[in-house]
Motif scaffolding. Structure first.
Motif, PDB file in Angstrom:
ATOM      1  N   MET A 156       0.845  -1.188   0.000  1.00  0.00           N
ATOM      2  CA  MET A 156       0.000   0.000   0.000  1.00  0.00           C
ATOM      3  C   MET A 156       0.881   1.239   0.000  1.00  0.00           C
ATOM      4  O   MET A 156       1.825   1.342   0.766  1.00  0.00           O
ATOM      5  N   ALA A 157       0.597   2.173  -0.861  1.00  0.00           N
ATOM      6  CA  ALA A 157       1.393   3.388  -1.004  1.00  0.00           C
ATOM      7  C   ALA A 157       1.109   4.363   0.137  1.00  0.00           C
ATOM      8  O   ALA A 157       0.049   4.330   0.760  1.00  0.00           O
ATOM      9  N   LEU A 158       2.062   5.230   0.378  1.00  0.00           N
ATOM     10  CA  LEU A 158       1.911   6.256   1.410  1.00  0.00           C
ATOM     11  C   LEU A 158       0.926   7.325   0.964  1.00  0.00           C
ATOM     12  O   LEU A 158       0.799   7.622  -0.214  1.00  0.00           O
ATOM     13  N   SER A 159       0.279   7.936   1.930  1.00  0.00           N
ATOM     14  CA  SER A 159      -0.635   9.033   1.673  1.00  0.00           C
ATOM     15  C   SER A 159       0.012  10.340   2.121  1.00  0.00           C
ATOM     16  O   SER A 159       0.547  10.416   3.236  1.00  0.00           O
ATOM     17  N   ALA A 160      -0.017  11.349   1.276  1.00  0.00           N
ATOM     18  CA  ALA A 160       0.576  12.648   1.606  1.00  0.00           C
ATOM     19  C   ALA A 160      -0.013  13.213   2.887  1.00  0.00           C
ATOM     20  O   ALA A 160       0.687  13.845   3.676  1.00  0.00           O
ATOM     21  N   SER A 161      -1.301  12.984   3.121  1.00  0.00           N
ATOM     22  CA  SER A 161      -1.957  13.534   4.311  1.00  0.00           C
ATOM     23  C   SER A 161      -1.450  12.888   5.605  1.00  0.00           C
ATOM     24  O   SER A 161      -1.644  13.440   6.683  1.00  0.00           O
ATOM     25  N   GLN A 162      -0.781  11.756   5.511  1.00  0.00           N
ATOM     26  CA  GLN A 162      -0.269  11.076   6.697  1.00  0.00           C
ATOM     27  C   GLN A 162       1.205  11.377   6.963  1.00  0.00           C
ATOM     28  O   GLN A 162       1.775  10.862   7.917  1.00  0.00           O
ATOM     29  N   LEU A 163       1.824  12.207   6.134  1.00  0.00           N
ATOM     30  CA  LEU A 163       3.246  12.498   6.255  1.00  0.00           C
ATOM     31  C   LEU A 163       3.477  13.916   6.752  1.00  0.00           C
ATOM     32  O   LEU A 163       2.853  14.851   6.269  1.00  0.00           O
ATOM     33  N   MET A 200      23.909   0.660  -0.695  1.00  0.00           N
ATOM     34  CA  MET A 200      22.912   1.495  -1.356  1.00  0.00           C
ATOM     35  C   MET A 200      21.686   0.663  -1.750  1.00  0.00           C
ATOM     36  O   MET A 200      20.548   1.097  -1.583  1.00  0.00           O
ATOM     37  N   GLY A 201      21.927  -0.521  -2.293  1.00  0.00           N
ATOM     38  CA  GLY A 201      20.825  -1.385  -2.695  1.00  0.00           C
ATOM     39  C   GLY A 201      19.965  -1.823  -1.526  1.00  0.00           C
ATOM     40  O   GLY A 201      18.731  -1.813  -1.608  1.00  0.00           O
ATOM     41  N   MET A 202      20.608  -2.203  -0.419  1.00  0.00           N
ATOM     42  CA  MET A 202      19.833  -2.617   0.759  1.00  0.00           C
ATOM     43  C   MET A 202      19.041  -1.442   1.329  1.00  0.00           C
ATOM     44  O   MET A 202      17.896  -1.611   1.750  1.00  0.00           O
ATOM     45  N   THR A 203      19.638  -0.256   1.310  1.00  0.00           N
ATOM     46  CA  THR A 203      18.937   0.936   1.784  1.00  0.00           C
ATOM     47  C   THR A 203      17.777   1.266   0.849  1.00  0.00           C
ATOM     48  O   THR A 203      16.679   1.619   1.292  1.00  0.00           O
ATOM     49  N   GLY A 204      18.009   1.141  -0.445  1.00  0.00           N
ATOM     50  CA  GLY A 204      16.947   1.379  -1.429  1.00  0.00           C
ATOM     51  C   GLY A 204      15.772   0.432  -1.244  1.00  0.00           C
ATOM     52  O   GLY A 204      14.618   0.825  -1.420  1.00  0.00           O
ATOM     53  N   ARG A 205      16.061  -0.800  -0.875  1.00  0.00           N
ATOM     54  CA  ARG A 205      14.972  -1.753  -0.618  1.00  0.00           C
ATOM     55  C   ARG A 205      14.122  -1.292   0.562  1.00  0.00           C
ATOM     56  O   ARG A 205      12.899  -1.406   0.541  1.00  0.00           O
ATOM     57  N   MET A 206      14.762  -0.761   1.605  1.00  0.00           N
ATOM     58  CA  MET A 206      14.009  -0.215   2.735  1.00  0.00           C
ATOM     59  C   MET A 206      13.063   0.871   2.240  1.00  0.00           C
ATOM     60  O   MET A 206      11.894   0.933   2.628  1.00  0.00           O
ATOM     61  N   LEU A 207      13.568   1.733   1.338  1.00  0.00           N
ATOM     62  CA  LEU A 207      12.739   2.822   0.822  1.00  0.00           C
ATOM     63  C   LEU A 207      11.543   2.292   0.040  1.00  0.00           C
ATOM     64  O   LEU A 207      10.409   2.720   0.267  1.00  0.00           O
ATOM     65  N   THR A 208      11.780   1.369  -0.887  1.00  0.00           N
ATOM     66  CA  THR A 208      10.664   0.867  -1.695  1.00  0.00           C
ATOM     67  C   THR A 208       9.693   0.035  -0.870  1.00  0.00           C
ATOM     68  O   THR A 208       8.499   0.026  -1.155  1.00  0.00           O
ATOM     69  N   ASP A 209      10.198  -0.650   0.156  1.00  0.00           N
ATOM     70  CA  ASP A 209       9.284  -1.367   1.053  1.00  0.00           C
ATOM     71  C   ASP A 209       8.346  -0.381   1.748  1.00  0.00           C
ATOM     72  O   ASP A 209       7.189  -0.695   2.008  1.00  0.00           O
ATOM     73  N   TRP A 210       8.846   0.826   2.046  1.00  0.00           N
ATOM     74  CA  TRP A 210       8.045   1.819   2.765  1.00  0.00           C
ATOM     75  C   TRP A 210       7.142   2.625   1.834  1.00  0.00           C
ATOM     76  O   TRP A 210       5.946   2.764   2.091  1.00  0.00           O
ATOM     77  N   VAL A 211       7.707   3.146   0.742  1.00  0.00           N
ATOM     78  CA  VAL A 211       6.909   4.033  -0.118  1.00  0.00           C
ATOM     79  C   VAL A 211       6.053   3.277  -1.123  1.00  0.00           C
ATOM     80  O   VAL A 211       5.098   3.834  -1.658  1.00  0.00           O
TER      81      VAL A 211
END
Length: 139
Positions: free
Chosen positions: A1-8, A64-75
């Motif tokens: 599920m993608a992030l919502s701007a209203s929740q950030l 960088m790749g492992m950090t990027g995975r954290m980002l895509t898992d979140w966003v």
């Protein structure tokens, strides 16, 4: 599920453990996957006796790749629009890494809502090993 701007909100953070007890095998596997066989990453004798480092160390792009995975898992999948980093310290076998994304701003550009993020990854001693930025589309 993608992030919502209203929740950030600016200052909001998301942290995840991206690797616990990094193994030499993982570093060598990355060398094979990337084609980067620099001996600093794979040859203990060269790294310690010739180059003077305490041990082989991970490729910056692995971190960088492992950090990027954290980002895509979140966003969410296919949401990242920008991602850039600077490698600030070596990552050694045995290290445990935690990555944090901090909301810098939520903006609208060309009708698209975006979250701007500051990104950093630290090792088990709190030493920053990567710093950077990211931007992602949000709902």
């Amino acid at each position: 599920m993608a992030l919502s701007a209203s929740q950030l909100q600016p200052g909001q953070t998301h942290t995840a453990r991206i690797v616990e007890d990094l193994k030499r095998t993982q570093i060598v596997q990355y060398a094979g996957a990337s084609g980067d066989y620099n001996p600093l990453h794979t040859d203990e004798i060269f790294t310690t006796q010739v180059a003077g480092y305490p041990s082989v160390f991970a490729h910056g792009m692995l971190t960088m790749g492992m950090t990027g995975r954290m980002l895509t898992d979140w966003v969410g999948d296919a949401r990242l629009t920008k991602y850039g980093v600077r490698f600030t310290s070596q990552v050694f076998p045995g290290d445990t890494l935690d990555a944090t994304a901090t909301v810098k701003n939520v903006v609208e550009r060309d009708g698209q809502k975006l979250v701007e993020l500051d990104v950093k990854t630290v090792n088990q001693e709190g030493v920053e090993v990567l710093s950077g930025y990211a931007e992602a589309r949000v709902d």
